[in-house]
Design a protein around this motif. Sequence first.
Motif, mmCIF file in Angstrom:
data_model
loop_
_atom_site.group_PDB
_atom_site.id
_atom_site.type_symbol
_atom_site.label_atom_id
_atom_site.label_comp_id
_atom_site.label_asym_id
_atom_site.label_seq_id
_atom_site.Cartn_x
_atom_site.Cartn_y
_atom_site.Cartn_z
ATOM 1 N N GLN A 35 77.729 30.879 55.304
ATOM 2 C CA GLN A 35 77.256 32.269 55.287
ATOM 3 C C GLN A 35 76.428 32.590 56.530
ATOM 4 O O GLN A 35 76.582 33.666 57.119
ATOM 5 N N ASN A 36 75.568 31.684 56.937
ATOM 6 C CA ASN A 36 74.749 31.898 58.141
ATOM 7 C C ASN A 36 75.619 32.056 59.382
ATOM 8 O O ASN A 36 75.373 32.918 60.218
ATOM 9 N N ALA A 37 76.637 31.202 59.501
ATOM 10 C CA ALA A 37 77.520 31.275 60.666
ATOM 11 C C ALA A 37 78.313 32.579 60.672
ATOM 12 O O ALA A 37 78.447 33.223 61.718
ATOM 13 N N LEU A 38 78.828 32.985 59.520
ATOM 14 C CA LEU A 38 79.583 34.238 59.441
ATOM 15 C C LEU A 38 78.694 35.429 59.771
ATOM 16 O O LEU A 38 79.091 36.345 60.484
ATOM 17 N N ARG A 39 77.484 35.399 59.247
ATOM 18 C CA ARG A 39 76.539 36.494 59.491
ATOM 19 C C ARG A 39 76.189 36.584 60.981
ATOM 20 O O ARG A 39 76.166 37.666 61.558
ATOM 21 N N SER A 40 75.936 35.452 61.607
ATOM 22 C CA SER A 40 75.563 35.466 63.029
ATOM 23 C C SER A 40 76.723 35.915 63.910
ATOM 24 O O SER A 40 76.511 36.489 64.969
ATOM 25 N N ALA A 41 77.959 35.653 63.478
ATOM 26 C CA ALA A 41 79.137 36.075 64.234
ATOM 27 C C ALA A 41 79.578 37.485 63.846
ATOM 28 O O ALA A 41 80.560 37.987 64.379
ATOM 29 N N LYS A 42 78.863 38.083 62.903
ATOM 30 C CA LYS A 42 79.196 39.418 62.399
ATOM 31 C C LYS A 42 80.621 39.473 61.864
ATOM 32 O O LYS A 42 81.354 40.432 62.075
ATOM 33 N N CYS A 43 81.000 38.413 61.158
ATOM 34 C CA CYS A 43 82.319 38.326 60.531
ATOM 35 C C CYS A 43 82.153 38.462 59.028
ATOM 36 O O CYS A 43 81.229 37.899 58.445
ATOM 37 N N LYS A 44 83.060 39.205 58.415
ATOM 38 C CA LYS A 44 83.012 39.364 56.978
ATOM 39 C C LYS A 44 84.432 39.241 56.417
ATOM 40 O O LYS A 44 85.091 40.233 56.133
ATOM 41 N N PRO A 45 84.912 38.012 56.283
ATOM 42 C CA PRO A 45 86.264 37.826 55.757
ATOM 43 C C PRO A 45 86.315 38.133 54.260
ATOM 44 O O PRO A 45 85.290 38.092 53.576
ATOM 45 N N LEU A 46 87.497 38.439 53.766
ATOM 46 C CA LEU A 46 87.671 38.652 52.335
ATOM 47 C C LEU A 46 87.481 37.350 51.571
ATOM 48 O O LEU A 46 86.901 37.318 50.498
ATOM 49 N N VAL A 47 87.984 36.251 52.152
ATOM 50 C CA VAL A 47 87.922 34.933 51.518
ATOM 51 C C VAL A 47 87.493 33.905 52.555
ATOM 52 O O VAL A 47 87.926 33.957 53.697
ATOM 53 N N ALA A 48 86.620 32.993 52.147
ATOM 54 C CA ALA A 48 86.212 31.890 53.009
ATOM 55 C C ALA A 48 86.220 30.604 52.188
ATOM 56 O O ALA A 48 85.781 30.598 51.036
ATOM 57 N N LEU A 49 86.728 29.546 52.771
ATOM 58 C CA LEU A 49 86.797 28.245 52.107
ATOM 59 C C LEU A 49 86.000 27.232 52.913
ATOM 60 O O LEU A 49 86.083 27.219 54.140
ATOM 61 N N ARG A 81 80.236 28.260 63.525
ATOM 62 C CA ARG A 81 79.782 29.133 64.619
ATOM 63 C C ARG A 81 80.530 28.796 65.914
ATOM 64 O O ARG A 81 81.006 29.690 66.609
ATOM 65 N N ASP A 82 80.665 27.509 66.236
ATOM 66 C CA ASP A 82 81.395 27.113 67.438
ATOM 67 C C ASP A 82 82.869 27.492 67.342
ATOM 68 O O ASP A 82 83.466 27.938 68.318
ATOM 69 N N GLY A 83 83.440 27.318 66.169
ATOM 70 C CA GLY A 83 84.841 27.681 65.976
ATOM 71 C C GLY A 83 85.082 29.168 66.134
ATOM 72 O O GLY A 83 86.032 29.597 66.801
ATOM 73 N N LEU A 84 84.211 29.983 65.559
ATOM 74 C CA LEU A 84 84.350 31.437 65.689
ATOM 75 C C LEU A 84 84.116 31.887 67.128
ATOM 76 O O LEU A 84 84.757 32.824 67.596
ATOM 77 N N ALA A 85 83.222 31.224 67.824
ATOM 78 C CA ALA A 85 82.942 31.576 69.212
ATOM 79 C C ALA A 85 84.141 31.314 70.117
ATOM 80 O O ALA A 85 84.300 31.967 71.151
ATOM 81 N N SER A 86 84.999 30.396 69.732
ATOM 82 C CA SER A 86 86.153 30.061 70.557
ATOM 83 C C SER A 86 87.330 31.015 70.332
ATOM 84 O O SER A 86 88.314 30.969 71.059
ATOM 85 N N ILE A 87 87.235 31.893 69.338
ATOM 86 C CA ILE A 87 88.302 32.862 69.045
ATOM 87 C C ILE A 87 88.000 34.154 69.807
ATOM 88 O O ILE A 87 86.895 34.696 69.693
ATOM 89 N N PRO A 88 88.962 34.656 70.559
ATOM 90 C CA PRO A 88 88.733 35.919 71.274
ATOM 91 C C PRO A 88 88.378 37.045 70.296
ATOM 92 O O PRO A 88 88.931 37.133 69.198
ATOM 93 N N ALA A 89 87.437 37.895 70.687
ATOM 94 C CA ALA A 89 86.931 38.964 69.804
ATOM 95 C C ALA A 89 88.046 39.859 69.301
ATOM 96 O O ALA A 89 88.007 40.296 68.145
ATOM 97 N N GLU A 90 89.052 40.131 70.107
ATOM 98 C CA GLU A 90 90.136 41.023 69.662
ATOM 99 C C GLU A 90 90.943 40.428 68.519
ATOM 100 O O GLU A 90 91.607 41.130 67.772
ATOM 101 N N GLU A 91 90.894 39.119 68.337
ATOM 102 C CA GLU A 91 91.585 38.487 67.222
ATOM 103 C C GLU A 91 90.730 38.486 65.955
ATOM 104 O O GLU A 91 91.240 38.283 64.863
#
Length: 93
Positions: A35-49, A81-91
Amino acid sequence: MAGKRWDYESESTNIRSWVNGVRSIGGGTHVKGLQNALRSAKCKPLVALVHVIMLDPYYAGPVRAELVNPEAAMAVEHVVRDGLASIPAEELF
């Protein structure tokens, strides 16, 4: 990326979690790290595992519903957090 959907109008993310292959229905520190990593990346997926493998997991009670190892939160947060940072923002959006 196919199959990924972000919903910023939804109130919460449906999170499912496991520790060493066993469902942790009460969540725990690994879920807090996610949750902390998603919040810091401003990501809000429908489902997270999240599934962690640990040598010596500690639980809040005998039914193993909630993980309480503090290092799990830090490790999951760092990896996500590192994984999300490696994904281009447009994706992501």
